[in-house]
Design an enzyme around this catalytic site. Sequence first.
Site, short mmCIF file in Angstrom:
data_model
loop_
_atom_site.label_atom_id
_atom_site.label_comp_id
_atom_site.label_asym_id
_atom_site.label_seq_id
_atom_site.Cartn_x
_atom_site.Cartn_y
_atom_site.Cartn_z
N TRP A 1 -15.08 -9.33 1.26
CA TRP A 1 -14.20 -8.42 0.54
C TRP A 1 -14.90 -7.79 -0.67
O TRP A 1 -14.29 -7.06 -1.43
CB TRP A 1 -12.93 -9.15 0.06
CG TRP A 1 -11.88 -9.28 1.11
CD1 TRP A 1 -11.86 -8.63 2.30
CD2 TRP A 1 -10.70 -10.11 1.09
NE1 TRP A 1 -10.75 -9.01 3.03
CE2 TRP A 1 -10.03 -9.92 2.31
CE3 TRP A 1 -10.16 -11.00 0.16
CZ2 TRP A 1 -8.82 -10.58 2.62
CZ3 TRP A 1 -8.98 -11.65 0.47
CH2 TRP A 1 -8.32 -11.44 1.68
N ASP B 1 -11.88 -1.14 7.59
CA ASP B 1 -10.52 -1.09 7.07
C ASP B 1 -10.20 0.26 6.41
O ASP B 1 -10.15 0.33 5.18
CB ASP B 1 -10.32 -2.23 6.06
CG ASP B 1 -8.86 -2.39 5.68
OD1 ASP B 1 -8.01 -1.77 6.32
OD2 ASP B 1 -8.58 -3.16 4.73
N ASN C 1 2.60 -7.79 7.51
CA ASN C 1 2.66 -9.14 6.93
C ASN C 1 4.15 -9.49 6.93
O ASN C 1 4.83 -9.41 5.92
CB ASN C 1 2.08 -9.13 5.52
CG ASN C 1 0.61 -8.72 5.54
OD1 ASN C 1 -0.17 -9.23 6.34
ND2 ASN C 1 0.24 -7.77 4.70
N ARG D 1 0.82 -1.22 0.00
CA ARG D 1 0.00 0.00 0.00
C ARG D 1 0.85 1.26 0.00
O ARG D 1 0.46 2.28 0.57
CB ARG D 1 -0.97 0.02 1.19
CG ARG D 1 -1.76 -1.25 1.39
CD ARG D 1 -2.57 -1.60 0.20
NE ARG D 1 -3.25 -2.89 0.37
CZ ARG D 1 -3.92 -3.48 -0.61
NH1 ARG D 1 -4.00 -2.94 -1.81
NH2 ARG D 1 -4.50 -4.64 -0.41
N GLU E 1 -4.57 4.36 1.10
CA GLU E 1 -4.95 3.10 0.47
C GLU E 1 -6.33 3.18 -0.18
O GLU E 1 -6.52 2.71 -1.30
CB GLU E 1 -4.92 1.97 1.50
CG GLU E 1 -5.41 0.64 0.94
CD GLU E 1 -5.40 -0.49 1.95
OE1 GLU E 1 -4.92 -0.30 3.09
OE2 GLU E 1 -5.87 -1.59 1.61
N ARG F 1 -2.09 -6.56 17.11
CA ARG F 1 -3.13 -5.91 16.31
C ARG F 1 -4.49 -6.60 16.43
O ARG F 1 -4.58 -7.83 16.51
CB ARG F 1 -2.72 -5.85 14.83
CG ARG F 1 -1.51 -4.98 14.62
CD ARG F 1 -1.08 -4.97 13.19
NE ARG F 1 -1.78 -4.01 12.37
CZ ARG F 1 -2.36 -4.29 11.20
NH1 ARG F 1 -2.40 -5.52 10.74
NH2 ARG F 1 -2.91 -3.33 10.48
N LYS G 1 -7.40 -0.35 14.47
CA LYS G 1 -7.62 0.70 13.47
C LYS G 1 -8.76 1.61 13.94
O LYS G 1 -9.60 1.19 14.75
CB LYS G 1 -7.98 0.08 12.12
CG LYS G 1 -6.85 -0.74 11.53
CD LYS G 1 -7.18 -1.27 10.14
CE LYS G 1 -6.01 -2.11 9.62
NZ LYS G 1 -6.20 -2.62 8.26
N ARG H 1 -18.57 -8.79 9.18
CA ARG H 1 -17.14 -8.58 9.39
C ARG H 1 -16.85 -7.51 10.44
O ARG H 1 -15.92 -7.64 11.23
CB ARG H 1 -16.48 -8.20 8.06
CG ARG H 1 -15.02 -7.82 8.20
CD ARG H 1 -14.33 -7.71 6.86
NE ARG H 1 -13.11 -6.92 6.97
CZ ARG H 1 -12.32 -6.62 5.96
NH1 ARG H 1 -12.59 -7.05 4.75
NH2 ARG H 1 -11.23 -5.91 6.14
N GLU I 1 -5.82 -12.47 7.86
CA GLU I 1 -5.43 -12.51 6.45
C GLU I 1 -4.31 -13.51 6.17
O GLU I 1 -3.32 -13.20 5.51
CB GLU I 1 -5.06 -11.10 5.97
CG GLU I 1 -6.22 -10.12 6.12
CD GLU I 1 -6.01 -8.75 5.50
OE1 GLU I 1 -4.85 -8.31 5.39
OE2 GLU I 1 -7.02 -8.12 5.12
N LYS J 1 0.77 -9.04 13.67
CA LYS J 1 -0.50 -9.32 12.98
C LYS J 1 -0.65 -10.83 13.02
O LYS J 1 0.12 -11.55 12.37
CB LYS J 1 -0.44 -8.81 11.55
CG LYS J 1 -1.60 -9.23 10.66
CD LYS J 1 -1.52 -8.54 9.30
CE LYS J 1 -2.61 -9.00 8.36
NZ LYS J 1 -2.58 -8.29 7.07
N HIS K 1 -16.36 0.27 1.18
CA HIS K 1 -15.69 -0.85 0.51
C HIS K 1 -16.30 -1.18 -0.85
O HIS K 1 -16.46 -2.36 -1.20
CB HIS K 1 -15.71 -2.10 1.40
CG HIS K 1 -14.37 -2.82 1.41
ND1 HIS K 1 -13.71 -3.16 0.26
CD2 HIS K 1 -13.59 -3.24 2.43
CE1 HIS K 1 -12.57 -3.78 0.58
NE2 HIS K 1 -12.47 -3.83 1.89
C1 BDP Z 1 -5.56 -3.72 4.70
C2 BDP Z 1 -4.63 -3.81 3.55
C3 BDP Z 1 -3.65 -4.93 3.65
C4 BDP Z 1 -3.02 -4.94 5.03
C5 BDP Z 1 -4.11 -5.06 6.06
C6 BDP Z 1 -3.61 -4.94 7.48
O1 BDP Z 1 -5.39 -3.93 2.37
O2 BDP Z 1 -2.69 -4.75 2.64
O3 BDP Z 1 -2.11 -5.97 5.16
O4 BDP Z 1 -5.02 -4.01 5.91
O5 BDP Z 1 -3.79 -3.87 8.05
O6 BDP Z 1 -5.92 -2.38 4.80
O7 BDP Z 1 -3.09 -5.89 8.03
#
Ligand code: BDP
Length: 714
Positions: A578, A401, A234, A192, A429, A360, A396, A372, A327, A323, A557
Amino acid sequence: MKQQSVSSNTISLLFLFLFSIAGTALSDDGYTLWMNYKKVDDEKRLSEYQNAIQTIIVSGTSETCRAIHAELDHGLRGLLAREITFASSLVGKNVLLIGTPRTSEIIGKLGYGLMLRSLGNDGYLLKSAEFNGTKMTVVAANTDVGLLYGTFHLLRLIETHQSVASLDISSRPKTQYRLLDHWDNLDGSIERGYAGKSLWKWADLPKSVDLRYRDYARAAASIGINGTVLNNVNADPRLLDAEHLAKVAALADVFRPYGIRTFLSVNFASPMSGKFDLDGNRKGGIGNLSTSDPLNADVRSWWKNKAEEIYKLIPDFGGFVVKANSEGMPGPQDYGRTHADGANMLAEALGPHGGVVMWRAFVYNPDVDSDRVKRAYKEFVPLDGKFLKDVFVQAKNGPLDFQPREPVQPLFGAMPKTPLMLELQLTQEYLGHSTHLVYLAPMWKEYLQFDTYAKGKGSTLASIVDGSLQNYQMTGMAGVANIGNDRNWCGHTFAQSNWYAYGRLAWDHDLSAEQIAEEWIRMTLSNDSSVVASIRSMMMGSREACVDYMEPLGLHHIMQTDFHYGPEPSYDKGRPDWTPVYYHRADSMGLGFDRSSSGSNATSQYFSPVKEEFDSITTCPDMYLLWFHHVRWDHRMKSGRTLWEELCNKYYLGTAYVDSMLTTWNSLHNSIDPEIFLLVKSRLEKQKIDAGIWRDTCLTYFQKFSKMAIGHAP
Ligand code: BDP
């Protein structure tokens, strides 16, 4: 101030020389950010400053004091347009004195003891004083880092042409951990990221240390940032191997004098043996264990040993961001353990060395709830009180998101026994990447001022994050950085204002978005009041405009899957949580996601009376309406218009605002540096096209359901 590597130092200096003899006609490439230290062009102010600062004493010999010395030398030489005289004892009539009670006898005698005591490690005083007949401007603090922050404040006053004649300022940050989180990968890409490649040159480190790292640290420290997380959430486990830790240590050495601690994102499976799968993705870690179960003794000692190894290299290492079970990232739930089990294991390894864990809360396991946005709350609230003292839970701002607008993440206020760290996203993003001009401070203020009612009226998000409401023992904010190796760091000149605003708000969330914009404009673009006023008003409405042309009235979204730039309201493939169709729920009756008590009941996660306000279609604020309700196309809005009319209206309002930004900007072509002018102009032109695409794509798509004519108020 120029980007160069040690090995190319000489060549760069030669260039610098050639550039400087080429005269002042050089345009501004944005590299110097808000620290361009141009000569003060207001004659009256210039002579006030020249008179007030004739000799400078920086008391102290630490690396931080040397950084202060260098900054003043460079900054004041530019601003005051003359050589700067430093001294070690009182000489001359007008002195700038910088010191702590320990390093400067005079500071000790000026009687600031009581005031300093309430300012902690990072706070400072800026005072006008007189000592034995010598007039002084004083920067006083308890620590050298406090002096550095005070010095940057003084430079800011001069850069923004404010008087320094009778200073009486004291400042201390409202949060302790003020972090920039980089989502940078080892291969130089940035998740991002829209401003080039990563700043960190892993292949060259630790031998070659790019001088740009120091400029990064200067910029960050100038706005009060005191920590940097170097890598993507990540996380690639290889960052923790000996080879990479030596590189991390070299960066930490550059940042330390600027009061910036270094942190890493870690992969929970690090202790395991690792291999690459067929797609080249790494699975597992860098160790040789067959598990990363947090209750396994070998895993626990692996992390303890790793922490010891890190602290030998980096004694002030800040800690880990994790994290986990999100994901596809590994985590304690892979072994039937909780987030608290995972976080506590890491806290036990880091805590004794002074490090913290930022665990997180960005989790959305579909088994937890079909909606979600309810999942993080449901997973984390039951864990309140189960985390060790060195753990933050990092959430967040919203429950989904980083959308252009979301309601506040309901976790805030609901975990009184766990310090919650607020994660904001500077990188745009979902807000037009580095192409759209969107000033984010108004959005962040909207969140910070949101009243959660967690402990009755006045329980703002800010009071939760700064620890005052629920007596957190640690407080912090994390901002996902928008920085890359583009010459101007952020791609868009105005994206620099988001970096700037984030730091200022992390220091003091009471500052207004207007004030921060004004400071930034004066330091970056122009000190001409009418130019400042035009740009400030452009910036102030830019985020609302973005909401209007992308996702008005609580839509969310509906962007292109994964790329997250343009609109794609018709997309319905892949994971339902998503896809735009899952979120907007357009049908022949109406539009929006029913999260009221008759729908997913996400409203129940808020405190009363917010819960009731959101739950009723009549009291729910327009800006969240389609987030919480499925609303009939002919529903009468507060404006008297139907939902459909209001939706059309908003999309047209948003695009009209972008047109007006372009017109304003074009009117400033003689007042702005030509290089910056052209860069911003071309991006505004693209933004105008994009905003039109958003409006037309979304309205044409929704029209298939509403079957009503697209129109808008004149
Ligand atoms: C989302 C993004 C992704 C991030 C994820 C995160 O699309 O790339 O890895 O959040 O915050 O906003 O872990």
